[in-house]
Design an enzyme around this catalytic site. Sequence first.
Site, PDB file in Angstrom:
ATOM      1  N   ASP A 233       0.869  -1.189   0.000  1.00 22.91           N
ATOM      2  CA  ASP A 233       0.000   0.000   0.000  1.00 22.91           C
ATOM      3  C   ASP A 233       0.900   1.232   0.000  1.00 22.91           C
ATOM      4  O   ASP A 233       0.910   2.043   0.923  1.00 22.91           O
ATOM      5  CB  ASP A 233      -0.913  -0.016   1.215  1.00 22.91           C
ATOM      6  CG  ASP A 233      -2.119   0.911   1.061  1.00 22.91           C
ATOM      7  OD1 ASP A 233      -2.205   1.618   0.035  1.00 22.91           O
ATOM      8  OD2 ASP A 233      -2.968   0.934   1.968  1.00 22.91           O
ATOM      9  N   ASN A 238       0.171   6.604   3.976  1.00 26.27           N
ATOM     10  CA  ASN A 238       0.652   5.610   4.929  1.00 26.27           C
ATOM     11  C   ASN A 238       2.032   5.971   5.473  1.00 26.27           C
ATOM     12  O   ASN A 238       2.794   5.098   5.871  1.00 26.27           O
ATOM     13  CB  ASN A 238       0.689   4.231   4.280  1.00 26.27           C
ATOM     14  CG  ASN A 238      -0.691   3.618   4.150  1.00 26.27           C
ATOM     15  OD1 ASN A 238      -1.575   3.872   4.965  1.00 26.27           O
ATOM     16  ND2 ASN A 238      -0.889   2.820   3.116  1.00 26.27           N
ATOM     17  N   ASP A 251       1.567   0.478   7.576  1.00 24.13           N
ATOM     18  CA  ASP A 251       0.590  -0.321   6.833  1.00 24.13           C
ATOM     19  C   ASP A 251       1.246  -1.266   5.832  1.00 24.13           C
ATOM     20  O   ASP A 251       1.314  -0.992   4.638  1.00 24.13           O
ATOM     21  CB  ASP A 251      -0.428   0.576   6.131  1.00 24.13           C
ATOM     22  CG  ASP A 251      -1.741  -0.163   5.878  1.00 24.13           C
ATOM     23  OD1 ASP A 251      -1.720  -1.406   5.908  1.00 24.13           O
ATOM     24  OD2 ASP A 251      -2.764   0.485   5.648  1.00 24.13           O
ATOM     25  N   GLU A 253       0.207  -4.541   5.430  1.00 25.84           N
ATOM     26  CA  GLU A 253      -0.625  -5.731   5.288  1.00 25.84           C
ATOM     27  C   GLU A 253      -0.730  -6.217   3.848  1.00 25.84           C
ATOM     28  O   GLU A 253      -1.088  -7.373   3.601  1.00 25.84           O
ATOM     29  CB  GLU A 253      -2.025  -5.505   5.876  1.00 25.84           C
ATOM     30  CG  GLU A 253      -2.905  -4.536   5.131  1.00 25.84           C
ATOM     31  CD  GLU A 253      -4.238  -4.339   5.843  1.00 25.84           C
ATOM     32  OE1 GLU A 253      -4.512  -5.063   6.825  1.00 25.84           O
ATOM     33  OE2 GLU A 253      -5.005  -3.464   5.434  1.00 25.84           O
TER      34      GLU A 253
END
Length: 363
Positions: A233, A238, A251, A253
């Site tokens: 991402d 972020n 972030d 993930e």
Amino acid sequence: MATAPRPRTSTREPEELGRRLAAWLDTRLPGAKVTNVSVPGSNGMSSETLLFDIDHPDTPLRACALRLAADPAAYTVFPTYDMPRQHRVMSLVAEHTDLPVPRVQWLEADPGPLGAPFFVMARAEGRVPPDVMPYTYEGNWLHAATDAERGVLQEASISLLARLHDQFPAKAAEFLLPEGEGTPLRRHVDAQRAYYSWVVGGLAPSPLIERAFARLEELWPRDEGPAVLNWGDARIGNVIYDGFTPVAVLDWEMAAYAPREVDLGWTVYLHRFFQDLTVGFGQPGLPDFLRREDLERRYAELTGHTPQDMEFHTLYAALRHGIVMLRIAYRQAHFGEVEVPADPDSLILHHASLTAMVQGTYW
């Protein structure tokens, strides 16, 4: 900037989370006190973040952030939330690169204490370019900055991506490869197809998304290039900045093992997503900021790798974002916030730009 109510971001109660967190922490640091528990206003609809302080003489951390997997009963945006995987990625990035990744501490894989797995990391102080209203819209610190200040932020941000791809040993990221056959890029796209099938399972499919998948095959790179660790991402929303300097990269993930351009295409398109929305609502936005040609040129200068097949990769980014948008819209329908229209493509906020990319007229 939305035609429907903003989707709810959590079904959890922060006060209850705080009580359960204090009970869990007492098993790790007996006698520790949890104070100043808060939920950031920017919390997303995927993994959730809880901020808190620890009062204990032996704690390795005092100002903390907790990353909690989505509530499995809350019509989640993604089918799985692998918190040990995120914890491992962040630990490895801190070990192998000079990126300012928050120090990760405790990992709790048992969903019992808070209802889902989580990990705790150091909290960074600073400011984040907002998503709502987006930083391209008037009335926020990044929009109000000078061109020179935004230039500093742009340079520092593309440097994060270049350094991640160059510094991290590619072989150490192979554990992120999805199951299946073929190259890393093929497996990445196949995983997105599987995600799309999960999103529309029992619901109306999106003809536009299916056309976009078909167009990807037509544009498939002849030379995919080497795979590296992808942030996933990869966007300025972020990153926490001190002034205009990154102090925390957040972030992870969506981290992946894929060609460099998968990350770069996401960076390029996610900015365009906000810019296009802003222009659509009658404001100029930030037309000279994070331009595709500038990011590609600077990335090549920093890494020696000239980005290839960016029409493919920006389309792929817009397609992936479209699947997420469709899931979020169906989530809103699940909670009774919107009704599903006859044309599911209208649920994709950027359907016009995605259509133009499929047709080859966007750029």
